[in-house]
Design an enzyme around this catalytic site. Structure first.
Site, short mmCIF file in Angstrom:
data_model
loop_
_atom_site.label_atom_id
_atom_site.label_comp_id
_atom_site.label_asym_id
_atom_site.label_seq_id
_atom_site.Cartn_x
_atom_site.Cartn_y
_atom_site.Cartn_z
N TYR A 199 0.82 -1.22 0.00
CA TYR A 199 0.00 0.00 0.00
C TYR A 199 0.85 1.27 0.00
O TYR A 199 0.41 2.33 -0.41
CB TYR A 199 -0.93 0.04 1.22
CG TYR A 199 -2.00 -1.02 1.23
CD1 TYR A 199 -2.40 -1.65 0.06
CD2 TYR A 199 -2.63 -1.39 2.41
CE1 TYR A 199 -3.38 -2.62 0.07
CE2 TYR A 199 -3.61 -2.36 2.43
CZ TYR A 199 -3.99 -2.98 1.25
OH TYR A 199 -4.95 -3.94 1.28
N LYS A 239 3.64 -15.36 2.54
CA LYS A 239 3.61 -16.11 1.29
C LYS A 239 5.06 -16.42 0.92
O LYS A 239 5.55 -16.10 -0.17
CB LYS A 239 2.89 -15.25 0.23
CG LYS A 239 2.56 -15.96 -1.05
CD LYS A 239 1.45 -16.98 -0.94
CE LYS A 239 1.24 -17.67 -2.24
NZ LYS A 239 0.45 -18.90 -2.15
N ASP A 280 -2.81 -18.21 1.74
CA ASP A 280 -3.94 -18.88 1.08
C ASP A 280 -4.51 -19.97 1.98
O ASP A 280 -5.74 -20.11 2.13
CB ASP A 280 -3.53 -19.43 -0.29
CG ASP A 280 -2.17 -20.10 -0.30
OD1 ASP A 280 -1.41 -19.93 0.68
OD2 ASP A 280 -1.85 -20.80 -1.28
N ASP A 304 -5.40 -6.87 5.95
CA ASP A 304 -6.61 -6.17 5.52
C ASP A 304 -7.69 -7.19 5.19
O ASP A 304 -8.85 -7.11 5.64
CB ASP A 304 -6.24 -5.32 4.29
CG ASP A 304 -7.32 -4.34 3.89
OD1 ASP A 304 -8.37 -4.32 4.55
OD2 ASP A 304 -7.11 -3.60 2.92
N ASP A 362 -11.00 -8.80 7.87
CA ASP A 362 -12.42 -8.75 7.49
C ASP A 362 -13.03 -10.14 7.44
O ASP A 362 -14.18 -10.35 7.81
CB ASP A 362 -12.58 -8.08 6.11
CG ASP A 362 -12.73 -6.57 6.24
OD1 ASP A 362 -12.39 -6.03 7.32
OD2 ASP A 362 -13.17 -5.92 5.28
#
Ligand code: NAD
Length: 367
Positions: A143, A193, A225, A249, A253
């Site tokens: 980001y 990852k 994943d 992020d 959620d």
């Protein structure tokens, strides 16, 4: 007597209503746990735009920097939707996070057995209890990484962002996660990852190094994943999850959906581990809910649970934090609900103020 100074930023919509109930809980904590809170209220969001012309007045920033902790309600609403981005209420939120150097975002997702029906998962997956804390790095990663931009190469449009972390950014978020785990289930799962991304390999190596300072906490690693899948297949396995900005992020959620109701989700944003002099900002995950503002319908439990996080993480008042959380559980067990979490006939639906009174009484009587 422990003395702490709090800045309250009630904000807009239901913000002032839910913050008032959290203050009620804090006043009872004062009576029972040998701590005293001085509190000052400052302007932020739409309320600050109306009063001072900007969403984050300099006086608010100065007050927050001097505080031991900050409690925020929510900001925003249709009244200010037409304003340019840099002077909208939400700009105040980003501004205060930056000013306070809040690099760690902590979001617990708890499935209370009484509210298991609100979870998006099958009852048999959540009925044994789910209590996950997602610790998300907030100021780095793809980001904010440079270079980022768009260009045309050989007649094709390209767009690119840069996933980048340095070891000090990884170390400090890992330490926040280990310190938080120490005050809960003592298990951290670091999510990356590393099988594909070099950033993931550095992440994993530095988390391992930071772990040496916390030998009493168990550390495991999981690819992002797989974590996305495990969160819905077996959410009960997790205690603390620590991860970078973009993975956090998404996973925070996802774990919120496991818990079910916006009105129940607290959060903390920290600039360091407790005792290192940083300021913590505590707030419910939900927004200002303009559709129910001013009607005594808001659920104050997310904000009250944010106060429990403050007591635990900023002040180390574990017993007081436990008492607040226990009072919330007890009120739910007795069947009390605000409208947003009411489902069955046997439940007793109350407003925001009455819910605050019930929790306050619960803290007063907690053993
Ligand atoms: P919202 O979270 O305010 O509301 C979504 C839905 O959930 C609404 O139906 C609302 O009534 C309900 N709800 C939310 N909190 C509740 C509570 N405590 N008790 C009962 N019901 C509750 O999200 P939105 O409608 O997308 O946004 C409204 C405003 O809030 C916007 O201006 C948005 O920018 C702002 N917002 C602020 C924050 C923040 O301050 N951190 C976060 C999200 C949205």
């Amino acid at each position: 007597m422990i003395q702490k100074h709090l800045v309250l930023l009630p904000g807009d919509g239901i913000g002032p209503e839910v913050v008032a109930q959290a203050v009620k809980a804090l006043r009872v904590v004062e009576k029972r746990f040998g701590v005293s809170f001085s509190m000052e209220t400052a302007l932020m969001g739409g309320a600050a735009i109306d009063a001072a012309g900007v969403p984050l007045p300099p006086e608010t920033v100065a007050a927050c920097k001097k505080a031991d902790a900050v409690l925020l309600g929510a900001v925003g609403g249709p009244k200010w939707d037409g304003l340019p981005n840099n002077v909208r209420p939400e700009a105040g939120l980003l501004g205060i996070r930056k000013e306070l150097g809040l690099f760690a975002n902590l979001r617990p997702s708890t499935v209370f057995p009484e509210l298991a029906s609100l979870s998006c998962l099958r009852p048999d997956l959540v009925e044994k209890g789910v209590d996950i804390l997602v610790v998300r790095e907030l100021t780095g990663d793809v980001y904010f990484g440079k270079p980022a931009g768009e260009e045309v190469r050989d007649g094709l449009r390209y767009a690119f962002n840069n996933m980048i972390y340095n070891e000090s950014e990884i170390r400090r978020i890992a330490r926040v996660a280990f310190a938080a785990a120490r005050k809960r289930g003592k298990r951290v799962c670091s999510v990356d990852k590393a099988n594909v991304l070099v950033v993931g390999r550095l992440w994993r190596a530095v988390v391992e190094e930071a772990h040496k300072e916390f030998p009493d906490v168990d550390l495991s690693h999981m690819y992002v994943d797989n974590c996305a899948m495990q969160l819905i297949m077996n959410p009960g396995q997790f205690d603390v999850i620590v991860t970078g900005n973009i993975f956090g992020d998404i996973l925070s959620d996802e774990s919120a959906a496991v818990a079910g109701s916006l009105g129940m989700l607290p959060s903390a944003s920290l600039s360091g581990t407790a005792g290192e002099g940083g300021v913590g900002l505590y707030e419910p995950v939900h927004g200002s809910a303009p559709d129910i503002a001013g009607r005594d319908k808001a659920n104050p439990l997310a904000t009250i649970l944010s106060v429990a996080m403050m007591l635990r993480l900023s002040f180390g008042l574990v017993e007081a934090a436990d008492a607040v959380e226990k009072a919330v559980r007890e009120v739910l067990r007795e069947g009390w609900r605000t409208g947003d979490i009411a489902a069955g006939r046997a439940e007793k639906v109350v407003g925001c103020i009455a819910m605050g009174d019930l929790v306050a009484a619960g803290i007063e009587n907690a053993r």
